[in-house]
Design a protein around this motif. Structure first.
Motif, PDB file in Angstrom:
ATOM      1  N   LEU A 281       9.133  17.409 -17.817  1.00 26.29           N
ATOM      2  CA  LEU A 281      10.102  18.485 -18.038  1.00 26.29           C
ATOM      3  C   LEU A 281      10.603  19.053 -16.713  1.00 26.29           C
ATOM      4  CD1 LEU A 281       8.449  20.393 -21.018  1.00 26.29           C
ATOM      5  CD2 LEU A 281      10.571  19.074 -21.067  1.00 26.29           C
ATOM      6  N   ALA A 282       9.691  19.353 -15.812  1.00 20.51           N
ATOM      7  CA  ALA A 282      10.073  19.895 -14.506  1.00 20.51           C
ATOM      8  C   ALA A 282      10.903  18.886 -13.721  1.00 20.51           C
ATOM      9  CB  ALA A 282       8.828  20.298 -13.719  1.00 20.51           C
ATOM     10  N   TYR A 283      10.524  17.622 -13.797  1.00 19.47           N
ATOM     11  CA  TYR A 283      11.240  16.565 -13.084  1.00 19.47           C
ATOM     12  C   TYR A 283      12.695  16.499 -13.548  1.00 19.47           C
ATOM     13  CZ  TYR A 283      11.675  12.018 -10.717  1.00 19.47           C
ATOM     14  OH  TYR A 283      12.041  10.994  -9.868  1.00 19.47           O
ATOM     15  N   ILE A 284      12.904  16.493 -14.852  1.00 13.47           N
ATOM     16  CA  ILE A 284      14.259  16.397 -15.410  1.00 13.47           C
ATOM     17  C   ILE A 284      15.079  17.650 -15.081  1.00 13.47           C
ATOM     18  CG2 ILE A 284      15.562  16.355 -17.587  1.00 13.47           C
ATOM     19  CD1 ILE A 284      13.257  14.516 -18.646  1.00 13.47           C
ATOM     20  N   ILE A 285      14.472  18.806 -15.242  1.00 15.56           N
ATOM     21  CA  ILE A 285      15.178  20.059 -14.932  1.00 15.56           C
ATOM     22  C   ILE A 285      15.572  20.092 -13.463  1.00 15.56           C
ATOM     23  CG2 ILE A 285      14.864  22.561 -14.678  1.00 15.56           C
ATOM     24  CD1 ILE A 285      13.155  22.354 -17.309  1.00 15.56           C
ATOM     25  N   GLU A 286      14.638  19.736 -12.599  1.00 17.10           N
ATOM     26  CA  GLU A 286      14.925  19.760 -11.168  1.00 17.10           C
ATOM     27  C   GLU A 286      15.994  18.730 -10.796  1.00 17.10           C
ATOM     28  OE1 GLU A 286      12.469  19.940  -6.987  1.00 17.10           O
ATOM     29  OE2 GLU A 286      11.331  19.900  -8.859  1.00 17.10           O
ATOM     30  N   TYR A 287      15.925  17.552 -11.397  1.00 17.78           N
ATOM     31  CA  TYR A 287      16.937  16.536 -11.119  1.00 17.78           C
ATOM     32  C   TYR A 287      18.331  17.054 -11.478  1.00 17.78           C
ATOM     33  CZ  TYR A 287      19.944  12.507 -11.420  1.00 17.78           C
ATOM     34  OH  TYR A 287      21.003  11.657 -11.261  1.00 17.78           O
ATOM     35  N   TYR A 288      18.480  17.596 -12.675  1.00 19.26           N
ATOM     36  CA  TYR A 288      19.810  18.062 -13.093  1.00 19.26           C
ATOM     37  C   TYR A 288      20.270  19.279 -12.295  1.00 19.26           C
ATOM     38  CZ  TYR A 288      20.373  14.544 -16.584  1.00 19.26           C
ATOM     39  OH  TYR A 288      20.539  13.320 -17.193  1.00 19.26           O
ATOM     40  N   PHE A 289      19.356  20.133 -11.890  1.00 24.86           N
ATOM     41  CA  PHE A 289      19.724  21.246 -11.016  1.00 24.86           C
ATOM     42  C   PHE A 289      20.376  20.706  -9.747  1.00 24.86           C
ATOM     43  CE2 PHE A 289      18.711  23.773  -7.273  1.00 24.86           C
ATOM     44  CZ  PHE A 289      19.305  24.985  -7.605  1.00 24.86           C
TER      45      PHE A 289
ATOM     46  N   ALA B 205       0.814  -1.214   0.000  1.00 25.08           N
ATOM     47  CA  ALA B 205       0.000   0.000   0.000  1.00 25.08           C
ATOM     48  C   ALA B 205       0.849   1.266   0.000  1.00 25.08           C
ATOM     49  CB  ALA B 205      -0.938  -0.006   1.202  1.00 25.08           C
ATOM     50  N   VAL B 206       1.981   1.243   0.667  1.00 29.01           N
ATOM     51  CA  VAL B 206       2.834   2.428   0.735  1.00 29.01           C
ATOM     52  C   VAL B 206       3.453   2.718  -0.637  1.00 29.01           C
ATOM     53  CG1 VAL B 206       4.932   3.394   1.785  1.00 29.01           C
ATOM     54  CG2 VAL B 206       3.259   2.190   3.210  1.00 29.01           C
ATOM     55  N   LEU B 207       3.985   1.699  -1.289  1.00 31.01           N
ATOM     56  CA  LEU B 207       4.565   1.879  -2.623  1.00 31.01           C
ATOM     57  C   LEU B 207       3.507   2.353  -3.620  1.00 31.01           C
ATOM     58  CD1 LEU B 207       6.858   1.594  -4.740  1.00 31.01           C
ATOM     59  CD2 LEU B 207       6.161  -0.793  -4.987  1.00 31.01           C
ATOM     60  N   ILE B 208       2.357   1.730  -3.593  1.00 32.83           N
ATOM     61  CA  ILE B 208       1.284   2.107  -4.526  1.00 32.83           C
ATOM     62  C   ILE B 208       0.813   3.534  -4.244  1.00 32.83           C
ATOM     63  CG2 ILE B 208      -1.054   1.558  -5.324  1.00 32.83           C
ATOM     64  CD1 ILE B 208       1.232  -0.416  -6.245  1.00 32.83           C
ATOM     65  N   ASN B 209       0.717   3.908  -2.979  1.00 27.85           N
ATOM     66  CA  ASN B 209       0.323   5.276  -2.637  1.00 27.85           C
ATOM     67  C   ASN B 209       1.364   6.280  -3.139  1.00 27.85           C
ATOM     68  OD1 ASN B 209      -1.617   7.045  -1.374  1.00 27.85           O
ATOM     69  ND2 ASN B 209      -0.082   7.395   0.214  1.00 27.85           N
ATOM     70  N   HIS B 210       2.639   5.954  -2.971  1.00 32.67           N
ATOM     71  CA  HIS B 210       3.723   6.809  -3.474  1.00 32.67           C
ATOM     72  C   HIS B 210       3.540   7.038  -4.976  1.00 32.67           C
ATOM     73  CE1 HIS B 210       8.041   8.156  -3.564  1.00 32.67           C
ATOM     74  NE2 HIS B 210       7.876   7.819  -4.845  1.00 32.67           N
ATOM     75  N   GLU B 211       3.292   5.977  -5.709  1.00 26.96           N
ATOM     76  CA  GLU B 211       3.129   6.091  -7.161  1.00 26.96           C
ATOM     77  C   GLU B 211       1.840   6.817  -7.538  1.00 26.96           C
ATOM     78  OE1 GLU B 211       5.662   5.615  -8.976  1.00 26.96           O
ATOM     79  OE2 GLU B 211       6.844   4.599  -7.442  1.00 26.96           O
TER      80      GLU B 211
ATOM     81  N   ILE C  71      14.260  16.222  -5.463  1.00 29.36           N
ATOM     82  CA  ILE C  71      13.220  16.629  -6.415  1.00 29.36           C
ATOM     83  C   ILE C  71      11.930  16.836  -5.638  1.00 29.36           C
ATOM     84  CG2 ILE C  71      11.861  15.917  -8.422  1.00 29.36           C
ATOM     85  CD1 ILE C  71      14.324  14.200  -9.240  1.00 29.36           C
ATOM     86  N   SER C  72      11.282  17.965  -5.842  1.00 24.48           N
ATOM     87  CA  SER C  72      10.080  18.305  -5.061  1.00 24.48           C
ATOM     88  C   SER C  72       8.992  17.244  -5.183  1.00 24.48           C
ATOM     89  CB  SER C  72       9.535  19.671  -5.488  1.00 24.48           C
ATOM     90  OG  SER C  72       9.210  19.678  -6.860  1.00 24.48           O
ATOM     91  N   PHE C  73       8.838  16.651  -6.353  1.00 25.95           N
ATOM     92  CA  PHE C  73       7.827  15.621  -6.555  1.00 25.95           C
ATOM     93  C   PHE C  73       8.126  14.397  -5.691  1.00 25.95           C
ATOM     94  CE2 PHE C  73       8.227  17.766 -10.767  1.00 25.95           C
ATOM     95  CZ  PHE C  73       7.032  18.456 -10.718  1.00 25.95           C
ATOM     96  N   GLU C  74       9.395  14.035  -5.618  1.00 25.07           N
ATOM     97  CA  GLU C  74       9.792  12.890  -4.795  1.00 25.07           C
ATOM     98  C   GLU C  74       9.682  13.216  -3.310  1.00 25.07           C
ATOM     99  OE1 GLU C  74      10.037   9.962  -5.833  1.00 25.07           O
ATOM    100  OE2 GLU C  74      10.323  10.303  -7.969  1.00 25.07           O
ATOM    101  N   MET C  75      10.046  14.441  -2.947  1.00 26.01           N
ATOM    102  CA  MET C  75       9.945  14.823  -1.541  1.00 26.01           C
ATOM    103  C   MET C  75       8.492  14.740  -1.059  1.00 26.01           C
ATOM    104  SD  MET C  75      12.731  17.905  -1.371  1.00 26.01           S
ATOM    105  CE  MET C  75      12.486  18.246   0.355  1.00 26.01           C
ATOM    106  N   GLU C  76       7.574  15.231  -1.877  1.00 23.26           N
ATOM    107  CA  GLU C  76       6.157  15.142  -1.508  1.00 23.26           C
ATOM    108  C   GLU C  76       5.725  13.681  -1.402  1.00 23.26           C
ATOM    109  OE1 GLU C  76       1.626  16.255  -2.897  1.00 23.26           O
ATOM    110  OE2 GLU C  76       3.243  16.445  -4.384  1.00 23.26           O
TER     111      GLU C  76
END
Length: 108
Positions: free
Chosen positions: A57-65, A34-40, A80-85
């Motif tokens: 686009l934002a994901y890639i830009i943020e990763y390279y930053f 449930a935790v993995l599925i919720n993350h996704e 990456i903000s998306f991963e942090m959330e």
């Protein structure tokens, strides 16, 4: 839709990845994680909010930053903000019910 795709993820450290509208997982038993599925699912919502293409686009830009700043691929990924959330809220199975629009912004 959740798809078990062992070959696609076999030589990676990735247990799951979301490519809208699908969630690909490496191990069949993770269908009940449930935790993995919720993350996704959090990533699915993020992708919808940014009309999919802008998410990537934002994901890639943020990763390279972060990668150029931290010189570490794992640390860059985790910043990456998306991963942090997603990591912050993955254990809260009710998170998506109360999540505000563009909630990832508070992690930027």
């Amino acid at each position: 839709m959740i798809i078990v795709c062992q070959n696609f993820l076999k030589n990676t450290k990735i247990n799951g990845i979301t490519l809208y509208p699908f969630i690909f997982i490496k191990n069949p038993e993770d269908k009940t994680n449930a935790v993995l599925i919720n993350h996704e699912k959090i990533h699915l919502r993020q992708q919808l909010e940014l009309l999919v293409i802008f998410f990537y686009l934002a994901y890639i830009i943020e990763y390279y930053f972060w990668f150029f700043k931290l010189k570490n691929p794992h640390k860059a990924y985790r910043r990456i903000s998306f991963e942090m959330e997603a990591y912050t809220n993955e254990a809260n199975l009710n998170y998506l019910k109360k999540r505000k629009f563009w909630a990832f912004r508070k992690f930027i």
